[in-house]
Design a protein around this motif. Structure first.
Motif, PDB file in Angstrom:
ATOM      1  N   THR A  44      71.883  30.938   5.331  1.00  0.00           N
ATOM      2  CA  THR A  44      71.046  31.965   5.940  1.00  0.00           C
ATOM      3  C   THR A  44      70.742  33.071   4.947  1.00  0.00           C
ATOM      4  O   THR A  44      69.594  33.525   4.822  1.00  0.00           O
ATOM      5  CB  THR A  44      71.742  32.553   7.179  1.00  0.00           C
ATOM      6  N   ASN A  45      71.755  33.544   4.221  1.00  0.00           N
ATOM      7  CA  ASN A  45      71.548  34.626   3.262  1.00  0.00           C
ATOM      8  C   ASN A  45      70.617  34.221   2.128  1.00  0.00           C
ATOM      9  O   ASN A  45      69.738  34.992   1.721  1.00  0.00           O
ATOM     10  CB  ASN A  45      72.881  35.091   2.696  1.00  0.00           C
ATOM     11  N   MET A  46      70.795  33.023   1.597  1.00  0.00           N
ATOM     12  CA  MET A  46      69.910  32.569   0.526  1.00  0.00           C
ATOM     13  C   MET A  46      68.488  32.391   1.055  1.00  0.00           C
ATOM     14  O   MET A  46      67.503  32.705   0.374  1.00  0.00           O
ATOM     15  CB  MET A  46      70.438  31.265  -0.081  1.00  0.00           C
ATOM     16  N   ASN A  47      68.382  31.892   2.282  1.00  0.00           N
ATOM     17  CA  ASN A  47      67.083  31.695   2.903  1.00  0.00           C
ATOM     18  C   ASN A  47      66.367  33.033   3.108  1.00  0.00           C
ATOM     19  O   ASN A  47      65.188  33.189   2.773  1.00  0.00           O
ATOM     20  CB  ASN A  47      67.270  30.976   4.240  1.00  0.00           C
ATOM     21  N   LEU A  48      67.085  34.024   3.629  1.00  0.00           N
ATOM     22  CA  LEU A  48      66.492  35.348   3.830  1.00  0.00           C
ATOM     23  C   LEU A  48      66.101  35.985   2.494  1.00  0.00           C
ATOM     24  O   LEU A  48      65.077  36.675   2.397  1.00  0.00           O
ATOM     25  CB  LEU A  48      67.473  36.252   4.583  1.00  0.00           C
ATOM     26  N   LEU A  77      65.311  41.084  -5.190  1.00  0.00           N
ATOM     27  CA  LEU A  77      66.310  42.135  -5.322  1.00  0.00           C
ATOM     28  C   LEU A  77      66.354  43.003  -4.072  1.00  0.00           C
ATOM     29  O   LEU A  77      67.433  43.309  -3.548  1.00  0.00           O
ATOM     30  CB  LEU A  77      66.002  43.000  -6.549  1.00  0.00           C
ATOM     31  N   MET A  78      65.210  43.403  -3.599  1.00  0.00           N
ATOM     32  CA  MET A  78      65.173  44.285  -2.442  1.00  0.00           C
ATOM     33  C   MET A  78      65.586  43.558  -1.164  1.00  0.00           C
ATOM     34  O   MET A  78      66.089  44.171  -0.224  1.00  0.00           O
ATOM     35  CB  MET A  78      63.772  44.877  -2.279  1.00  0.00           C
ATOM     36  N   GLY A  79      65.382  42.261  -1.104  1.00  0.00           N
ATOM     37  CA  GLY A  79      65.720  41.513   0.110  1.00  0.00           C
ATOM     38  C   GLY A  79      66.988  40.704   0.021  1.00  0.00           C
ATOM     39  O   GLY A  79      67.318  39.951   0.944  1.00  0.00           O
ATOM     40  N   ALA A  80      67.737  40.830  -1.100  1.00  0.00           N
ATOM     41  CA  ALA A  80      68.929  40.001  -1.303  1.00  0.00           C
ATOM     42  C   ALA A  80      69.971  40.250  -0.224  1.00  0.00           C
ATOM     43  O   ALA A  80      70.302  41.397   0.084  1.00  0.00           O
ATOM     44  CB  ALA A  80      69.517  40.272  -2.686  1.00  0.00           C
ATOM     45  N   ARG A  81      70.487  39.179   0.326  1.00  0.00           N
ATOM     46  CA  ARG A  81      71.489  39.259   1.386  1.00  0.00           C
ATOM     47  C   ARG A  81      72.722  38.460   0.988  1.00  0.00           C
ATOM     48  O   ARG A  81      72.631  37.294   0.593  1.00  0.00           O
ATOM     49  CB  ARG A  81      70.930  38.703   2.698  1.00  0.00           C
ATOM     50  N   GLY A  82      73.874  39.067   1.131  1.00  0.00           N
ATOM     51  CA  GLY A  82      75.116  38.349   0.871  1.00  0.00           C
ATOM     52  C   GLY A  82      75.371  38.113  -0.606  1.00  0.00           C
ATOM     53  O   GLY A  82      74.515  38.324  -1.476  1.00  0.00           O
ATOM     54  N   ASN A  83      76.571  37.666  -0.896  1.00  0.00           N
ATOM     55  CA  ASN A  83      76.991  37.382  -2.268  1.00  0.00           C
ATOM     56  C   ASN A  83      76.053  36.385  -2.942  1.00  0.00           C
ATOM     57  O   ASN A  83      75.558  36.606  -4.046  1.00  0.00           O
ATOM     58  CB  ASN A  83      78.422  36.843  -2.228  1.00  0.00           C
ATOM     59  N   SER A  84      75.781  35.299  -2.245  1.00  0.00           N
ATOM     60  CA  SER A  84      74.952  34.245  -2.820  1.00  0.00           C
ATOM     61  C   SER A  84      73.517  34.710  -2.992  1.00  0.00           C
ATOM     62  O   SER A  84      72.860  34.366  -3.986  1.00  0.00           O
ATOM     63  CB  SER A  84      74.991  33.000  -1.930  1.00  0.00           C
ATOM     64  N   GLY A  85      73.006  35.512  -2.050  1.00  0.00           N
ATOM     65  CA  GLY A  85      71.646  36.006  -2.167  1.00  0.00           C
ATOM     66  C   GLY A  85      71.474  36.950  -3.333  1.00  0.00           C
ATOM     67  O   GLY A  85      70.456  36.908  -4.044  1.00  0.00           O
ATOM     68  N   VAL A  86      72.461  37.816  -3.557  1.00  0.00           N
ATOM     69  CA  VAL A  86      72.380  38.751  -4.681  1.00  0.00           C
ATOM     70  C   VAL A  86      72.441  37.991  -6.003  1.00  0.00           C
ATOM     71  O   VAL A  86      71.690  38.283  -6.941  1.00  0.00           O
ATOM     72  CB  VAL A  86      73.501  39.803  -4.591  1.00  0.00           C
ATOM     73  N   ILE A  87      73.322  37.010  -6.099  1.00  0.00           N
ATOM     74  CA  ILE A  87      73.399  36.211  -7.327  1.00  0.00           C
ATOM     75  C   ILE A  87      72.083  35.478  -7.558  1.00  0.00           C
ATOM     76  O   ILE A  87      71.572  35.415  -8.685  1.00  0.00           O
ATOM     77  CB  ILE A  87      74.579  35.227  -7.262  1.00  0.00           C
ATOM     78  N   THR A 132      81.187  27.773  -8.529  1.00  0.00           N
ATOM     79  CA  THR A 132      80.265  28.396  -7.584  1.00  0.00           C
ATOM     80  C   THR A 132      78.828  28.188  -8.063  1.00  0.00           C
ATOM     81  O   THR A 132      78.574  27.457  -9.018  1.00  0.00           O
ATOM     82  CB  THR A 132      80.550  29.900  -7.451  1.00  0.00           C
ATOM     83  N   ILE A 133      77.894  28.874  -7.419  1.00  0.00           N
ATOM     84  CA  ILE A 133      76.495  28.823  -7.826  1.00  0.00           C
ATOM     85  C   ILE A 133      76.332  29.212  -9.292  1.00  0.00           C
ATOM     86  O   ILE A 133      75.450  28.699  -9.986  1.00  0.00           O
ATOM     87  CB  ILE A 133      75.646  29.745  -6.917  1.00  0.00           C
ATOM     88  N   SER A 187      78.743  25.957  -1.512  1.00  0.00           N
ATOM     89  CA  SER A 187      77.551  26.157  -0.684  1.00  0.00           C
ATOM     90  C   SER A 187      76.423  26.819  -1.465  1.00  0.00           C
ATOM     91  O   SER A 187      75.254  26.407  -1.367  1.00  0.00           O
ATOM     92  CB  SER A 187      77.908  26.999   0.540  1.00  0.00           C
ATOM     93  N   GLY A 188      76.742  27.864  -2.244  1.00  0.00           N
ATOM     94  CA  GLY A 188      75.698  28.517  -3.025  1.00  0.00           C
ATOM     95  C   GLY A 188      75.101  27.582  -4.059  1.00  0.00           C
ATOM     96  O   GLY A 188      73.884  27.576  -4.284  1.00  0.00           O
ATOM     97  N   GLY A 189      75.939  26.790  -4.703  1.00  0.00           N
ATOM     98  CA  GLY A 189      75.439  25.808  -5.659  1.00  0.00           C
ATOM     99  C   GLY A 189      74.542  24.781  -4.993  1.00  0.00           C
ATOM    100  O   GLY A 189      73.522  24.365  -5.554  1.00  0.00           O
ATOM    101  N   GLN A 190      74.917  24.361  -3.776  1.00  0.00           N
ATOM    102  CA  GLN A 190      74.073  23.421  -3.046  1.00  0.00           C
ATOM    103  C   GLN A 190      72.720  24.040  -2.724  1.00  0.00           C
ATOM    104  O   GLN A 190      71.671  23.394  -2.830  1.00  0.00           O
ATOM    105  CB  GLN A 190      74.762  22.999  -1.744  1.00  0.00           C
ATOM    106  N   GLY A 191      72.731  25.331  -2.347  1.00  0.00           N
ATOM    107  CA  GLY A 191      71.468  26.007  -2.080  1.00  0.00           C
ATOM    108  C   GLY A 191      70.574  26.051  -3.304  1.00  0.00           C
ATOM    109  O   GLY A 191      69.353  25.833  -3.208  1.00  0.00           O
ATOM    110  N   LEU A 192      71.165  26.305  -4.470  1.00  0.00           N
ATOM    111  CA  LEU A 192      70.377  26.337  -5.701  1.00  0.00           C
ATOM    112  C   LEU A 192      69.807  24.961  -6.021  1.00  0.00           C
ATOM    113  O   LEU A 192      68.666  24.834  -6.463  1.00  0.00           O
ATOM    114  CB  LEU A 192      71.242  26.836  -6.866  1.00  0.00           C
ATOM    115  N   VAL A 193      70.594  23.913  -5.786  1.00  0.00           N
ATOM    116  CA  VAL A 193      70.105  22.548  -6.005  1.00  0.00           C
ATOM    117  C   VAL A 193      68.893  22.273  -5.115  1.00  0.00           C
ATOM    118  O   VAL A 193      67.907  21.671  -5.553  1.00  0.00           O
ATOM    119  CB  VAL A 193      71.224  21.521  -5.748  1.00  0.00           C
TER     120      VAL A 193
END
Length: 590
Positions: A44-48, A77-87, A132-133, A187-193
């Motif tokens: 959800t965070n990466m998606n947002l 940057l302005m919309g980054a959510r969560g640890n994974s979103g910020v990374i 991790t991612i 999970s973050g790595g999977q999102g990046l893939v």
């Protein structure tokens, strides 16, 4: 579909395809989420985060690739959510910085932008964790830098990047115990893939087509083979991974995100010390990310004491866009309810077009050679892997007791289709054979032998290489790098002897600094300490340790602890070299 370069329109379409692919799989990413806490919101965070970037790109993205990458970076940057979103936002921030002045990117420039993204993301995280991612992005970028010198086709390069990202993702459970415990990949790595899959789907032309009934809106048609490959990268999860972990194990339970506006409030003139701020947050928190510029500071932290965090932030400006979640409560809810992923409607609407750039087919060479190739000699799988990650094409097995022949070098050189070949012998006993191979091929191939006498010197030379530099400049840079590395080796004595007033006993350990025995003791730890004392007598700042195949992990831990205690200002890096004969190889640099 072959592409020699990416323009602004290509970049926008790739981003939208990546965002769409992530949106489709956000719920699956959520089920994998167990690190840093089992809160089930990574997808959800990466998606947002991607949604915010896409919105900014659609509303304000125009011009060349560099301009659009900067626009995307701002939105992320302005919309980054969560640890994974910020990374994720930092990966694209670094990418955007690298591409900022470019209208288009070729393969080498695209790879450099990926690497810039990795460096930016690692700097943003206070305590980077492998598995991790970050690891997935890093390994993919390293491979991109290597492969970009072998192809001028961006589509082919992206295929290699995706394949390496999947390989790194599959290895994340080996780096992060909690993933192996639960039986999932990161999970973050999977999102990046998934994002990278979308990139490739656009480039191949199999994933995105213009919908006949919706002019101007792209329709996603995933390639079946890509989908099958994607499924092999993630472990099957019959139920959410979060269900296998205890709620009370979440120590830093408040997930906090906010901005500090430096131009608002009554503290406009207070200087911001980022390092001091990070340390203060780490007293009762983890997963800390701080991204600052002159006007705004973006903060993400998991904390026990949210009030203290906000009071600390107020010293530097006015706090805006505050989000605080109780992750224990979130975890309890996940155990009793389904997890929904945020949707991304009309993702591909209104892609701003870029005028076509004329291409002169006659100006494209029929058969292109990459400019540079590399050969290195190494013993030990870990060391071989290091050289491969640095772009070395052929790693010949060899060392102190296994010297490659001149013929071995000739065959290796002939196997590489490049204009110039650099050779790193990495042992004084091997330099002559490499030089003989060079002489045999004189007039046929351009071969440059860098007379590296040790593995650390060879690694330093490879690090000094710059793709955009001339062959003469690269030779000078690598020779200079070799001269500024001090090498240490720890092995054992095979006979009794005396060397420079050192009484050496057979079976005892000996420490060798740049070919001179300077320490000997009955114990491995004591010998290593004596050797490093000699090597660090010049105020050097970086020690790299390559661990041999027979060295116990406990011994290395003790050695590193001793270095930190006795030389607190020295930076220490440890790698599994896997080399025989030498229990340790040390590299010391200032």
């Amino acid at each position: 579909m072959s592409k020699r370069s990416l323009n602004g329109t290509d970049f926008t379409a790739m981003v939208l395809a990546g965002a769409q692919r992530l949106a489709e799989q956000a719920e699956h990413v959520n089920t994998l989420n167990v690190f840093p806490v089992p809160d089930g919101d990574t997808g959800t965070n990466m998606n947002l985060t991607m949604t915010a970037g896409v919105t900014e790109l659609k509303n304000h993205g125009s011009g060349g690739l560099g301009s659009r990458a900067s626009t995307l970076s701002k939105g992320l940057l302005m919309g980054a959510r969560g640890n994974s979103g910020v990374i994720l936002s930092q990966l694209f921030r670094g990418f955007g910085r690298s591409a900022a002045s470019l209208e288009e990117l070729n393969t080498v420039q695209f790879a450099a932008a990926l690497q810039s993204g990795v460096e930016t993301a690692y700097k943003a995280v206070v305590k980077p964790v492998e598995g991790t991612i970050l690891t997935v992005a890093k390994e993919a970028a390293k491979h991109a830098a290597f492969y970009a010198r072998r192809t001028t086709d961006v589509t082919e390069l992206m295929g290699e990047v995706l394949a390496k990202a999947k390989e790194a993702l599959a290895g994340t459970p080996d780096l992060l115990p909690v993933l192996k415990q639960v039986g999932v990949v990161d999970s973050g790595g999977q999102g990046l893939v998934y994002i990278y899959e979308g990139f490739l789907e656009y480039l191949t032309g199999n994933a995105i087509t213009e919908s006949a009934d919706s002019p101007g809106q792209a329709a996603v048609r995933p390639d079946a083979e890509l989908r099958a490959q994607a499924n092999t990268a993630a472990l099957y999860v019959p139920s959410s991974a979060q269900a296998q972990l205890d709620t009370e194990d979440i120590e830093f339970l408040y997930d906090m995100e906010f901005f500090i506006n430096r131009k608002l409030g009554d503290v406009k003139d207070v200087p911001f010390d980022e390092e001091k701020f990070r340390k203060a947050l780490s007293k009762n928190g983890d997963s800390i990310i701080v991204i600052s510029d002159d006007e705004v500071i973006k903060v993400h932290v998991h904390s026990k004491t949210p009030g203290d965090v906000l009071n600390l932030a107020l010293r530097y400006g006015e706090i805006t866009q505050i989000h605080i979640l109780n992750m224990r409560e979130q975890h309890r809810d996940l155990l009793t309810a389904g997890m929904d992923a945020a949707s991304m409607p009309e993702l591909f609407a209104d892609i701003p077009a870029e005028p076509a750039r004329p291409v002169d087919p006659a100006g494209l060479p029929a058969d292109e050679l990459a400019p540079y190739g590399f050969i290195a000699v190494a013993s030990g799988q870990g060391i071989s892997d290091i050289f491969t990650s640095l772009g070395v094409d052929v790693v010949l097995s060899g060392g102190q007791t296994m010297n490659p022949s001149t013929e071995d070098f000739v065959k290796a050189i002939e196997s590489i289709s490049t204009e110039h070949v650099f050779v790193l012998p990495n042992n004084s006993n091997i330099i002559l054979a490499a030089q003989q191979a060079r002489d045999l091929l004189e007039g046929q191939r351009s071969v440059i032998v860098i007379p590296s006498k040790s593995i650390p010197q060879g690694i330093a030379a490879a690090f000094a290489f710059q793709e955009e530099e001339s062959v003469d400049s690269n030779e000078d840079n690598m020779l200079n790098a070799v001269q500024h590395v001090r090498t240490g080796q720890v092995t054992y004595a095979v006979r009794d002897t005396t060397f420079d007033d050192l009484e050496i006993t057979a079976g005892h350990y000996i420490g060798i600094a740049d070919s001179k025995i300077v320490a000997t003791e009955e114990g491995l730890l004591e010998t290593s300490q004596g050797l490093l004392d000699k090597m660090l007598a010049y105020g050097d700042e970086i020690v790299t340790i390559l661990v041999g195949e027979e060295t116990a992990g406990e011994m290395t831990d003790a050695l590193v602890a001793w270095i930190h205690e006795k030389y607190p200002d020295v930076e220490v890096e440890v790698h599994n070299g896997g080399q025989p004969i030498y229990y340790y190889l040390f590299s010391v640099e200032s």
